[in-house]
Design an enzyme around this catalytic site. Sequence first.
Site, PDB file in Angstrom:
ATOM      1  N   ARG A 165       0.880  -1.170   0.165  1.00 53.00           N
ATOM      2  CA  ARG A 165      -0.082  -0.021  -0.093  1.00 53.00           C
ATOM      3  C   ARG A 165       0.908   1.332  -0.112  1.00 53.00           C
ATOM      4  O   ARG A 165       0.664   2.204   0.515  1.00 53.00           O
ATOM      5  CB  ARG A 165      -0.847   0.061   1.285  1.00 53.00           C
ATOM      6  CG  ARG A 165      -1.925  -1.077   1.493  1.00 53.00           C
ATOM      7  CD  ARG A 165      -2.961  -1.093   0.330  1.00 53.00           C
ATOM      8  NE  ARG A 165      -3.854  -2.256   0.425  1.00 53.00           N
ATOM      9  CZ  ARG A 165      -3.574  -3.384   0.004  1.00 53.00           C
ATOM     10  NH1 ARG A 165      -2.374  -3.728  -0.471  1.00 53.00           N
ATOM     11  NH2 ARG A 165      -4.375  -4.515   0.384  1.00 53.00           N
ATOM     12  N   SER A 236     -10.180  -0.227   4.715  1.00 54.43           N
ATOM     13  CA  SER A 236      -9.186  -0.589   5.676  1.00 54.43           C
ATOM     14  C   SER A 236      -8.601   0.488   6.256  1.00 54.43           C
ATOM     15  O   SER A 236      -8.132   1.323   5.696  1.00 54.43           O
ATOM     16  CB  SER A 236      -8.216  -1.655   5.504  1.00 54.43           C
ATOM     17  OG  SER A 236      -8.651  -2.816   4.823  1.00 54.43           O
ATOM     18  N   GLU A 332      -3.736   3.235   6.886  1.00 51.39           N
ATOM     19  CA  GLU A 332      -3.629   3.350   5.415  1.00 51.39           C
ATOM     20  C   GLU A 332      -4.319   4.501   4.937  1.00 51.39           C
ATOM     21  O   GLU A 332      -3.970   5.113   3.859  1.00 51.39           O
ATOM     22  CB  GLU A 332      -4.483   2.036   4.943  1.00 51.39           C
ATOM     23  CG  GLU A 332      -4.394   1.849   3.612  1.00 51.39           C
ATOM     24  CD  GLU A 332      -5.128   0.561   2.968  1.00 51.39           C
ATOM     25  OE1 GLU A 332      -5.029  -0.297   3.861  1.00 51.39           O
ATOM     26  OE2 GLU A 332      -5.614   0.802   2.044  1.00 51.39           O
TER      27      GLU A 332
HETATM   28  C1  LIG Z   1     -15.300   0.113   1.056  1.00 51.52           C
HETATM   29  C2  LIG Z   1     -13.863   0.331   0.798  1.00 51.52           C
HETATM   30  C3  LIG Z   1     -13.308  -0.747   0.339  1.00 51.52           C
HETATM   31  C4  LIG Z   1     -11.713  -0.544   0.021  1.00 51.52           C
HETATM   32  N1  LIG Z   1     -11.013  -1.760  -0.080  1.00 51.52           N
HETATM   33  C5  LIG Z   1      -9.825  -1.683  -0.668  1.00 51.52           C
HETATM   34  C6  LIG Z   1      -8.934  -2.712  -1.018  1.00 51.52           C
HETATM   35  O1  LIG Z   1      -9.455  -4.036  -1.059  1.00 51.52           O
HETATM   36  N2  LIG Z   1      -7.595  -2.510  -1.448  1.00 51.52           N
HETATM   37  C7  LIG Z   1      -7.128  -1.249  -1.188  1.00 51.52           C
HETATM   38  O2  LIG Z   1      -6.045  -1.399  -1.474  1.00 51.52           O
HETATM   39  N3  LIG Z   1      -7.709  -0.346  -1.006  1.00 51.52           N
HETATM   40  C8  LIG Z   1      -9.135  -0.493  -0.504  1.00 51.52           C
HETATM   41  N4  LIG Z   1      -9.890   0.671  -0.329  1.00 51.52           N
HETATM   42  C9  LIG Z   1      -9.162   1.864  -0.395  1.00 51.52           C
HETATM   43  C10 LIG Z   1      -9.456   2.886  -1.692  1.00 51.52           C
HETATM   44  O3  LIG Z   1     -10.264   2.215  -2.562  1.00 51.52           O
HETATM   45  C11 LIG Z   1      -7.922   2.933  -2.513  1.00 51.52           C
HETATM   46  O4  LIG Z   1      -6.956   3.506  -1.627  1.00 51.52           O
HETATM   47  C12 LIG Z   1      -8.135   3.503  -3.947  1.00 51.52           C
HETATM   48  O5  LIG Z   1      -6.979   3.570  -4.467  1.00 51.52           O
HETATM   49  C13 LIG Z   1      -8.412   5.043  -3.535  1.00 51.52           C
HETATM   50  O6  LIG Z   1      -8.697   5.567  -4.826  1.00 51.52           O
HETATM   51  P1  LIG Z   1      -9.359   7.070  -4.901  1.00 51.52           P
HETATM   52  O7  LIG Z   1      -9.613   7.353  -6.262  1.00 51.52           O
HETATM   53  O8  LIG Z   1     -10.566   7.289  -4.210  1.00 51.52           O
HETATM   54  O9  LIG Z   1      -8.127   7.925  -4.378  1.00 51.52           O
HETATM   55  P2  LIG Z   1      -8.432   9.066  -3.169  1.00 51.52           P
HETATM   56  O10 LIG Z   1      -8.590   8.473  -2.065  1.00 51.52           O
HETATM   57  O11 LIG Z   1      -8.925  10.319  -3.732  1.00 51.52           O
HETATM   58  O12 LIG Z   1      -6.595   9.357  -3.104  1.00 51.52           O
HETATM   59  C14 LIG Z   1      -5.770   8.807  -2.588  1.00 51.52           C
HETATM   60  C15 LIG Z   1      -4.417   9.030  -2.828  1.00 51.52           C
HETATM   61  O13 LIG Z   1      -4.112   9.206  -4.031  1.00 51.52           O
HETATM   62  C16 LIG Z   1      -3.566  10.502  -4.564  1.00 51.52           C
HETATM   63  N5  LIG Z   1      -4.094  10.667  -6.013  1.00 51.52           N
HETATM   64  C17 LIG Z   1      -5.355  10.393  -6.368  1.00 51.52           C
HETATM   65  N6  LIG Z   1      -5.498  10.637  -7.722  1.00 51.52           N
HETATM   66  C18 LIG Z   1      -4.147  11.095  -8.055  1.00 51.52           C
HETATM   67  C19 LIG Z   1      -3.579  11.355  -9.251  1.00 51.52           C
HETATM   68  N7  LIG Z   1      -4.500  11.689 -10.490  1.00 51.52           N
HETATM   69  N8  LIG Z   1      -2.493  12.165  -9.079  1.00 51.52           N
HETATM   70  C20 LIG Z   1      -1.701  12.146  -8.052  1.00 51.52           C
HETATM   71  N9  LIG Z   1      -2.140  11.775  -6.876  1.00 51.52           N
HETATM   72  C21 LIG Z   1      -3.243  11.195  -6.913  1.00 51.52           C
HETATM   73  C22 LIG Z   1      -4.318  11.613  -3.584  1.00 51.52           C
HETATM   74  O14 LIG Z   1      -3.433  12.533  -3.311  1.00 51.52           O
HETATM   75  C23 LIG Z   1      -4.313  10.685  -2.323  1.00 51.52           C
HETATM   76  O15 LIG Z   1      -2.696  10.643  -1.681  1.00 51.52           O
HETATM   77  C24 LIG Z   1     -11.060   0.511   0.067  1.00 51.52           C
HETATM   78  C25 LIG Z   1     -12.136   1.881   0.301  1.00 51.52           C
HETATM   79  C26 LIG Z   1     -13.243   1.711   0.485  1.00 51.52           C
HETATM   80  C27 LIG Z   1     -14.191   2.845   0.795  1.00 51.52           C
END
Ligand SMILES: Cc1cc2nc3c(=O)[nH]c(=O)nc-3n(C[C@H](O)[C@H](O)[C@H](O)COP(=O)(O)OP(=O)(O)OC[C@H]3O[C@@H](n4cnc5c(N)ncnc54)[C@H](O)[C@@H]3O)c2cc1C
Length: 336
Positions: A165, A236, A332
């Site tokens: 992660r 998580s 995380e």
């Molecule tokens: C119900 C649920 C279940 C989940 N299950 C998992 C799982 O099984 N495994 C897992 O790994 N994660 C899981 N997650 C966490 C989440 O889905 C991941 O971390 C996902 O990658 C976040 O994506 P996001 O687009 O929402 O990013 P955000 O939460 O909006 O951003 C996350 C990070 O990425 C950066 N970022 C986003 N876009 C860009 C870009 N274009 N350029 C530069 N930086 C950027 C942001 O600044 C931030 O630091 C879960 C979340 C939820 C709500």
Amino acid sequence: MMLNKDYSLARHNTFGMDVHASAWAEFASEEALRALLLSPDFVPWRERFLVIGSGSNLLFCGDYDGLVLHSAIRGIRVVEETADDVLACAGSGVIWDDFVAWAVGQGYYGAENLSAIPGEVGASAVQNIGAYGAEVCQLIEYVSALDLDGEPHVFTNVECRYGYRDSIFKNEWKGRYVITSVTYRLHKQGTLNLSYGNLRERLPEGGATLSGVREAVCAVRAAKLPDPAVMGNAGSFFKNPVIARWQYDHLRDVWPSMPSYPVDDEHVKVPAGWLIEQCGWKGRALGRAAVHEHQALVLVNLGGATGDEVVSLARHIVADVRQKFGIEISPEVNVI
Ligand SMILES: Cc1cc2nc3c(=O)[nH]c(=O)nc-3n(C[C@H](O)[C@H](O)[C@H](O)COP(=O)(O)OP(=O)(O)OC[C@H]3O[C@@H](n4cnc5c(N)ncnc54)[C@H](O)[C@@H]3O)c2cc1C
């Protein structure tokens, strides 16, 4: 490009925090992003901006005093094809699960175990998302981004320094690049990864298919994880701690049922959810924030919780795990 002032982020974070950003801008192409970064409008925000995807790994502890940028770069295209593999390039604003659905629909192997993870393609490369024995870094070939001067960069997988992660974008390069697209290597033929028991149980013995795995992953996740549309959460909240094998052996003398997964010869990973549950936190609330009743690793917003309430709950949990096991668990989720 339009900058929206005093913009509500309520629809842009899965914890459902009702907070505002001083300004918000969305870009639909690399050119539009470059124009914004080079425009005088960006100057006041250069030191205080945040790129977000779906906000599914963010916890806002108040209004964001800065500019929030969001990628609306969409589209998936095959940029290279060999007898065995394809390189598929996806815009950073593509919904991650749409990418997985596309890959599975094309019959390409590699992404199926990562089905139904919320968020967008850009964040997949920042977070190194993982589930059911797979991590996206196993697929990432390169990551394209612009720096704050609008200069394009292409980073190889090795340069992204992927870990559990983790990536260089969360550390040394935090706030330096805006990811515009990610190129993944997918396989025309593959071996299905059924290393997780609860996945295997849902699939016919010896007859699992690519789409069957995707369906099973989606079903297991839907049954297991709270839907953020119903109860705010970011999946998580904590990472599973990696500890020295000797420490684990000592702990297991006291806690014979403590689970672990091997990392290397000297380290094991311990499920943080198990540690939290042993500390009696599963299902418990502190104010309007709580530990989910079925998933001790997931902190939830019971309704109207502030980011500070969630952080306070997290701090109590960290302290109790430290006191009981001498293990440090860390979030995380990105706390903003
Ligand atoms: C119900 C649920 C279940 C989940 N299950 C998992 C799982 O099984 N495994 C897992 O790994 N994660 C899981 N997650 C966490 C989440 O889905 C991941 O971390 C996902 O990658 C976040 O994506 P996001 O687009 O929402 O990013 P955000 O939460 O909006 O951003 C996350 C990070 O990425 C950066 N970022 C986003 N876009 C860009 C870009 N274009 N350029 C530069 N930086 C950027 C942001 O600044 C931030 O630091 C879960 C979340 C939820 C709500």
